[in-house]
Enzyme design. Structure first.
Site, PDB file in Angstrom:
ATOM      1  N   GLU A 157       0.860  -1.181   0.000  1.00  0.00           N
ATOM      2  CA  GLU A 157       0.000   0.000   0.000  1.00  0.00           C
ATOM      3  C   GLU A 157       0.892   1.225   0.000  1.00  0.00           C
ATOM      4  O   GLU A 157       1.948   1.212   0.640  1.00  0.00           O
ATOM      5  CB  GLU A 157      -0.877   0.069   1.264  1.00  0.00           C
ATOM      6  CG  GLU A 157      -2.034  -0.868   1.270  1.00  0.00           C
ATOM      7  CD  GLU A 157      -1.725  -2.119   2.078  1.00  0.00           C
ATOM      8  OE1 GLU A 157      -0.795  -2.089   2.885  1.00  0.00           O
ATOM      9  OE2 GLU A 157      -2.413  -3.138   1.868  1.00  0.00           O
ATOM     10  N   TYR A 178       7.623   2.656  -7.731  1.00  0.00           N
ATOM     11  CA  TYR A 178       6.973   1.347  -7.877  1.00  0.00           C
ATOM     12  C   TYR A 178       6.583   1.073  -9.338  1.00  0.00           C
ATOM     13  O   TYR A 178       6.703  -0.057  -9.807  1.00  0.00           O
ATOM     14  CB  TYR A 178       5.748   1.245  -6.962  1.00  0.00           C
ATOM     15  CG  TYR A 178       6.088   1.269  -5.491  1.00  0.00           C
ATOM     16  CD1 TYR A 178       7.117   0.471  -4.973  1.00  0.00           C
ATOM     17  CD2 TYR A 178       5.382   2.073  -4.597  1.00  0.00           C
ATOM     18  CE1 TYR A 178       7.435   0.499  -3.622  1.00  0.00           C
ATOM     19  CE2 TYR A 178       5.692   2.094  -3.248  1.00  0.00           C
ATOM     20  CZ  TYR A 178       6.719   1.311  -2.770  1.00  0.00           C
ATOM     21  OH  TYR A 178       7.035   1.328  -1.432  1.00  0.00           O
TER      22      TYR A 178
HETATM   23  C1  LIG Z   1      10.633   6.024  -2.509  1.00  0.00           C
HETATM   24  C2  LIG Z   1      12.101   5.891  -2.086  1.00  0.00           C
HETATM   25  C3  LIG Z   1      12.239   4.660  -1.178  1.00  0.00           C
HETATM   26  C4  LIG Z   1      12.982   5.714  -3.337  1.00  0.00           C
HETATM   27  O1  LIG Z   1      14.309   5.464  -2.887  1.00  0.00           O
HETATM   28  P1  LIG Z   1      15.623   5.874  -3.741  1.00  0.00           P
HETATM   29  O2  LIG Z   1      16.758   5.146  -3.132  1.00  0.00           O
HETATM   30  O3  LIG Z   1      15.713   7.323  -3.825  1.00  0.00           O
HETATM   31  O4  LIG Z   1      15.217   5.266  -5.152  1.00  0.00           O
HETATM   32  P2  LIG Z   1      16.213   4.942  -6.389  1.00  0.00           P
HETATM   33  O5  LIG Z   1      17.367   5.895  -6.334  1.00  0.00           O
HETATM   34  O6  LIG Z   1      16.503   3.491  -6.381  1.00  0.00           O
HETATM   35  O7  LIG Z   1      15.264   5.369  -7.608  1.00  0.00           O
HETATM   36  C5  LIG Z   1      14.709   4.472  -8.491  1.00  0.00           C
HETATM   37  C6  LIG Z   1      13.632   5.137  -9.323  1.00  0.00           C
HETATM   38  O8  LIG Z   1      12.593   5.679  -8.491  1.00  0.00           O
HETATM   39  C7  LIG Z   1      12.088   6.876  -9.086  1.00  0.00           C
HETATM   40  N1  LIG Z   1      12.426   8.013  -8.221  1.00  0.00           N
HETATM   41  C8  LIG Z   1      13.271   8.018  -7.155  1.00  0.00           C
HETATM   42  N2  LIG Z   1      13.312   9.255  -6.614  1.00  0.00           N
HETATM   43  C9  LIG Z   1      12.494  10.027  -7.361  1.00  0.00           C
HETATM   44  C10 LIG Z   1      12.102  11.398  -7.313  1.00  0.00           C
HETATM   45  N3  LIG Z   1      12.579  12.223  -6.373  1.00  0.00           N
HETATM   46  N4  LIG Z   1      11.208  11.844  -8.220  1.00  0.00           N
HETATM   47  C11 LIG Z   1      10.709  11.018  -9.174  1.00  0.00           C
HETATM   48  N5  LIG Z   1      11.062   9.706  -9.284  1.00  0.00           N
HETATM   49  C12 LIG Z   1      11.919   9.230  -8.383  1.00  0.00           C
HETATM   50  C13 LIG Z   1      12.781   7.029 -10.408  1.00  0.00           C
HETATM   51  O9  LIG Z   1      12.015   6.323 -11.375  1.00  0.00           O
HETATM   52  C14 LIG Z   1      14.083   6.313 -10.139  1.00  0.00           C
HETATM   53  O10 LIG Z   1      14.673   5.838 -11.303  1.00  0.00           O
HETATM   54  P3  LIG Z   1      15.800   6.737 -12.054  1.00  0.00           P
HETATM   55  O11 LIG Z   1      16.860   6.988 -11.030  1.00  0.00           O
HETATM   56  O12 LIG Z   1      16.224   5.852 -13.181  1.00  0.00           O
HETATM   57  O13 LIG Z   1      15.082   7.986 -12.466  1.00  0.00           O
HETATM   58  C15 LIG Z   1      12.599   7.161  -1.349  1.00  0.00           C
HETATM   59  O14 LIG Z   1      12.182   8.302  -2.074  1.00  0.00           O
HETATM   60  C16 LIG Z   1      12.140   7.301   0.088  1.00  0.00           C
HETATM   61  O15 LIG Z   1      12.763   6.785   1.024  1.00  0.00           O
HETATM   62  N6  LIG Z   1      11.024   8.047   0.297  1.00  0.00           N
HETATM   63  C17 LIG Z   1      10.489   8.243   1.665  1.00  0.00           C
HETATM   64  C18 LIG Z   1       9.907   6.981   2.217  1.00  0.00           C
HETATM   65  C19 LIG Z   1       8.765   6.457   1.359  1.00  0.00           C
HETATM   66  O16 LIG Z   1       7.893   7.209   0.942  1.00  0.00           O
HETATM   67  N7  LIG Z   1       8.775   5.126   1.128  1.00  0.00           N
HETATM   68  C20 LIG Z   1       7.738   4.455   0.379  1.00  0.00           C
HETATM   69  C21 LIG Z   1       6.629   4.104   1.290  1.00  0.00           C
HETATM   70  S1  LIG Z   1       5.324   3.231   0.489  1.00  0.00           S
END
Ligand SMILES: CC(C)(COP(=O)(O)OP(=O)(O)OC[C@H]1O[C@@H](n2cnc3c(N)ncnc32)[C@H](O)[C@@H]1OP(=O)(O)O)[C@@H](O)C(=O)NCCC(=O)NCCS
Length: 152
Positions: free
Chosen positions: A109, A121
């Site tokens: 979710e 996702y």
């Molecule tokens: C969601 C989250 C876990 C992604 O982690 P991350 O380590 O930054 O992700 P990655 O670097 O592996 O990114 C992979 C892809 O995600 C997407 N993405 C990551 N950050 C993004 C941003 N700021 N804006 C748009 N897309 C984004 C992109 O598609 C990216 O691919 P790309 O690098 O080829 O563009 C991180 O933003 C986070 O910790 N957010 C707060 C906690 C949260 O909301 N968790 C999810 C709960 S359901």
């Protein structure tokens, strides 16, 4: 800084990691999980993972198995290291563990408003399969959850 080309490893999240994990949780969310929820997940033996580089935790994924489904409950990258591939590495490793344990899909979710996570996702191949109305608390009231699924 997370350096994808330097050595890092993904390993099981243990009780010893809770202090770092709870600190990252509070930096990453305006409404974080309570420390007790993290402690309970470890206590319950969830097969959760952390990604570590140079002795520091950069991110974690908390998940559990139910029948043949892997439920991803929380995935977080330390805000200092976001956008560098940490969550992508973690989730890939989670797929491997879940497949080895006989899971056939991942379910999660996500807050309707969490566009960054939804984008992440989608990139991972998740599809939206449902909506849970007023599922999450917000600072002002309630918001819906998207339910997403990905085959393994
Ligand atoms: C969601 C989250 C876990 C992604 O982690 P991350 O380590 O930054 O992700 P990655 O670097 O592996 O990114 C992979 C892809 O995600 C997407 N993405 C990551 N950050 C993004 C941003 N700021 N804006 C748009 N897309 C984004 C992109 O598609 C990216 O691919 P790309 O690098 O080829 O563009 C991180 O933003 C986070 O910790 N957010 C707060 C906690 C949260 O909301 N968790 C999810 C709960 S359901």
């Amino acid at each position: 800084m997370f350096f994808p080309d330097n050595e890092y490893h993904v390993r099981q999240l243990t009780k010893a990691d809770l202090e770092q994990v709870c600190a990252i949780e509070k930096k990453a969310y305006s409404i974080p999980w309570a420390d007790k929820i993290h402690a309970d997940c470890v206590e319950s033996g969830y097969p959760s993972l952390v990604l570590e580089q140079g002795g520091a935790i950069m991110g974690y994924a908390i998940f559990n198995y139910l029948y043949d489904e892997c439920h991803l409950m929380n995935i977080v990258t330390d805000p200092n290291f976001q956008g560098l591939g940490v969550a992508s590495q973690l989730i890939e490793e989670m797929y491997n563990y879940a497949k080895q344990s006989g899971m056939v899909k991942v379910i999660l979710e996500v807050r309707d408003s969490n566009l960054v996570a939804i984008e992440f996702y989608h990139k991972q191949g998740f599809a939206e399969i449902g909506l849970r109305k007023n599922y999450y608390k917000t600072l002002k009231g309630k918001e819906d959850a998207l339910v997403m699924e990905r085959p393994l």
